[in-house]
Design a protein around this motif. Sequence first.
Motif, PDB file in Angstrom:
ATOM      1  N   ALA A  77       0.821  -1.200   0.000  1.00 12.66           N
ATOM      2  CA  ALA A  77       0.000   0.000   0.000  1.00 12.66           C
ATOM      3  C   ALA A  77       0.859   1.256   0.000  1.00 12.66           C
ATOM      4  N   THR A  78       1.915   1.258   0.792  1.00 13.07           N
ATOM      5  CA  THR A  78       2.812   2.402   0.841  1.00 13.07           C
ATOM      6  C   THR A  78       3.413   2.680  -0.528  1.00 13.07           C
ATOM      7  N   ALA A  79       3.735   1.622  -1.263  1.00 11.54           N
ATOM      8  CA  ALA A  79       4.374   1.787  -2.562  1.00 11.54           C
ATOM      9  C   ALA A  79       3.405   2.208  -3.655  1.00 11.54           C
ATOM     10  N   LEU A  80       2.214   1.589  -3.699  1.00 14.56           N
ATOM     11  CA  LEU A  80       1.326   1.771  -4.840  1.00 14.56           C
ATOM     12  C   LEU A  80       0.266   2.845  -4.660  1.00 14.56           C
ATOM     13  N   LEU A  81      -0.070   3.169  -3.429  1.00 18.24           N
ATOM     14  CA  LEU A  81      -1.115   4.171  -3.220  1.00 18.24           C
ATOM     15  C   LEU A  81      -0.762   5.514  -3.869  1.00 18.24           C
ATOM     16  N   PRO A  82       0.451   6.041  -3.672  1.00 22.91           N
ATOM     17  CA  PRO A  82       0.767   7.302  -4.329  1.00 22.91           C
ATOM     18  C   PRO A  82       0.764   7.214  -5.848  1.00 22.91           C
ATOM     19  N   VAL A  83       1.088   6.040  -6.389  1.00 18.92           N
ATOM     20  CA  VAL A  83       1.065   5.860  -7.836  1.00 18.92           C
ATOM     21  C   VAL A  83      -0.356   6.005  -8.364  1.00 18.92           C
ATOM     22  N   LEU A  84      -1.299   5.345  -7.700  1.00 16.90           N
ATOM     23  CA  LEU A  84      -2.682   5.394  -8.148  1.00 16.90           C
ATOM     24  C   LEU A  84      -3.293   6.770  -7.894  1.00 16.90           C
ATOM     25  N   GLU A  85      -2.897   7.417  -6.801  1.00 14.19           N
ATOM     26  CA  GLU A  85      -3.362   8.781  -6.564  1.00 14.19           C
ATOM     27  C   GLU A  85      -2.932   9.704  -7.695  1.00 14.19           C
ATOM     28  N   ARG A  86      -1.727   9.492  -8.194  1.00 13.54           N
ATOM     29  CA  ARG A  86      -1.219  10.360  -9.247  1.00 13.54           C
ATOM     30  C   ARG A  86      -1.866  10.055 -10.590  1.00 13.54           C
ATOM     31  N   ARG A  87      -2.016   8.767 -10.920  1.00 14.70           N
ATOM     32  CA  ARG A  87      -2.500   8.375 -12.244  1.00 14.70           C
ATOM     33  C   ARG A  87      -4.017   8.312 -12.337  1.00 14.70           C
ATOM     34  N   GLY A  88      -4.686   7.990 -11.224  1.00 16.62           N
ATOM     35  CA  GLY A  88      -6.114   7.755 -11.270  1.00 16.62           C
ATOM     36  C   GLY A  88      -6.423   6.357 -11.761  1.00 16.62           C
ATOM     37  N   GLY A  89      -7.577   5.811 -11.368  1.00 12.83           N
ATOM     38  CA  GLY A  89      -7.959   4.485 -11.825  1.00 12.83           C
ATOM     39  C   GLY A  89      -8.716   3.711 -10.779  1.00 12.83           C
ATOM     40  N   ALA A  90      -8.400   2.425 -10.670  1.00 11.86           N
ATOM     41  CA  ALA A  90      -9.137   1.533  -9.769  1.00 11.86           C
ATOM     42  C   ALA A  90      -8.174   0.577  -9.089  1.00 11.86           C
ATOM     43  N   TRP A  91      -8.535   0.196  -7.877  1.00 11.76           N
ATOM     44  CA  TRP A  91      -7.786  -0.812  -7.111  1.00 11.76           C
ATOM     45  C   TRP A  91      -8.788  -1.895  -6.741  1.00 11.76           C
ATOM     46  N   VAL A  92      -8.561  -3.109  -7.186  1.00 11.09           N
ATOM     47  CA  VAL A  92      -9.427  -4.246  -6.870  1.00 11.09           C
ATOM     48  C   VAL A  92      -8.762  -5.037  -5.753  1.00 11.09           C
ATOM     49  N   ALA A  93      -9.510  -5.241  -4.648  1.00 12.12           N
ATOM     50  CA  ALA A  93      -8.916  -5.874  -3.476  1.00 12.12           C
ATOM     51  C   ALA A  93      -9.970  -6.649  -2.703  1.00 12.12           C
ATOM     52  N   TRP A  94      -9.509  -7.511  -1.854  1.00 11.86           N
ATOM     53  CA  TRP A  94     -10.379  -8.196  -0.906  1.00 11.86           C
ATOM     54  C   TRP A  94     -10.823  -7.191   0.149  1.00 11.86           C
TER      55      TRP A  94
END
Length: 495
Positions: A27-44
């Motif tokens: 989460a620490t690694a990918l959250l800022p990436v998705l915040e910057r790019r926009g999109g979706a996160w599929v998770a349990w």
Amino acid sequence: MSLVVVANREPLRREGDGWVPAVGGLATALLPVLERRGGAWVAWGEKDAGSLPLLHYPPAAPRFAVHRLFLPPREVAGSYHGMANRTLWPLAHYLLDRVEIRRDFLTAYRSTNRRFAEAVLSLWDDPHIPVWVQDYHLMLVPALLRAARPQGRIGFFWHIPWPPPEVWQVLPWLEELLAGVLGADLVGLHTAEYVDNFLATCRLLPGAVVRGQRVLWQGRAVRVEAHPIGIDTARFRRWAAEPRIRERAARLRRAAGGRFVLVGVDRLDYTKGIPERLAAWERLLEQHPQWRGQATLYQIAVPSRTRLESYRQLKRRVDEQVGRINGAFMQDGWLPVRYLYRAFPPQELVAFYLAADVALVTPLRDGMNLVAQEYAWVTENGVLVLSNLAGAAAVLPEALRVNPYDVDGLAETLHGILASLAEGRGRRTWEARRAALKERVAALDVHGWAARFLASLEQAPAVPAGPPRRSAAAPGAATAAPEGPLGGGSPGGSA
């Protein structure tokens, strides 16, 4: 939407009436990436997924959505607590005596992977949008997506060690799992060693041909590349400059009551080497009594997988070690070990990094270890002691590398560091090491990591897609699933 991330773990956690970033490496690694790019996160969606299947984040100005899957408890037990944590995790960390081979684990794992794939397909209507599948929980997802979207852009990243083929050969279902991963266009791992191991393992798969760093499989060329992950350097720089954090660091040093502060930050996991580290600390205090009252170890142990008996046993062992060390050496209010069994948000960890003269990052095996990078980036006067069995050792060569199994050697290394700091020796050497480490961490920045991986994923494939051929492992995967678009049932509370 410009990116779909697929991961077992949610990037957010509930805090009070709202949601905040989760604690953890992925989460620490990918959250800022998705915040910057926009999109979706599929998770349990571990809790309340049935009633709250969709989250938008950040609430004030949403940049992405979290699609939260409901997984039946029995499936969670077999797939997550079983296959992922009791089979694949210890196997990938070379701990074969802990590996459990159970077919009910595999059955649940297949079902969970199909639920994830269906959830992705329900929102992935443009094959030009990359889908980035994460880690060992979801090895079958790339092939399931490929079957439904043959021209889709699919990446897969493996965040833990990939051991050599002789380790993988203990697993009866290796061919099925490899075929699942090879549904991706690009497979990423942290280091060149892991890439070599992955390619060597693919040579065990009937029908797969390895050419350089590509695996020819079912009419496609799957590229396999090293993409070492980094941290969000800008965010950590900002936190390190906050007066509140710096005052907290000063309080931690005062509370330690001695001249030197050391810190360890780990999940309480048997791969992290905490018992061995504590044994080395105890050995140091036994053999070099001048450090009693002078050096304090803050050991942060984040609770992990508390439902598993092996993790409960580890906690009892660590509790006993801490009690024994403190009971033997405490004096005048000084404790040799300040043991904190709890999670801290990343910005709070920065205070510990700033306070510490030495960071002990000594896992028995680790895919990368972002704590090493966080400390190297934040510290102003500290020394990074790093296990030579962590992936980070390959990208941070200026760290002081140690063998985490060598208790006496680690104790003597710590004695040498403390002596040099106390006497003011080697100051220029330590300063040069710190400067070099900061340059390396800057180059590994998480946004650059994601950009490099995604840019590679978006390249045209070297071999045009041909008609799919059924692998030797595919029949077993296909016959195990119940009804549904993928033969796997509904995603249960996703989009």
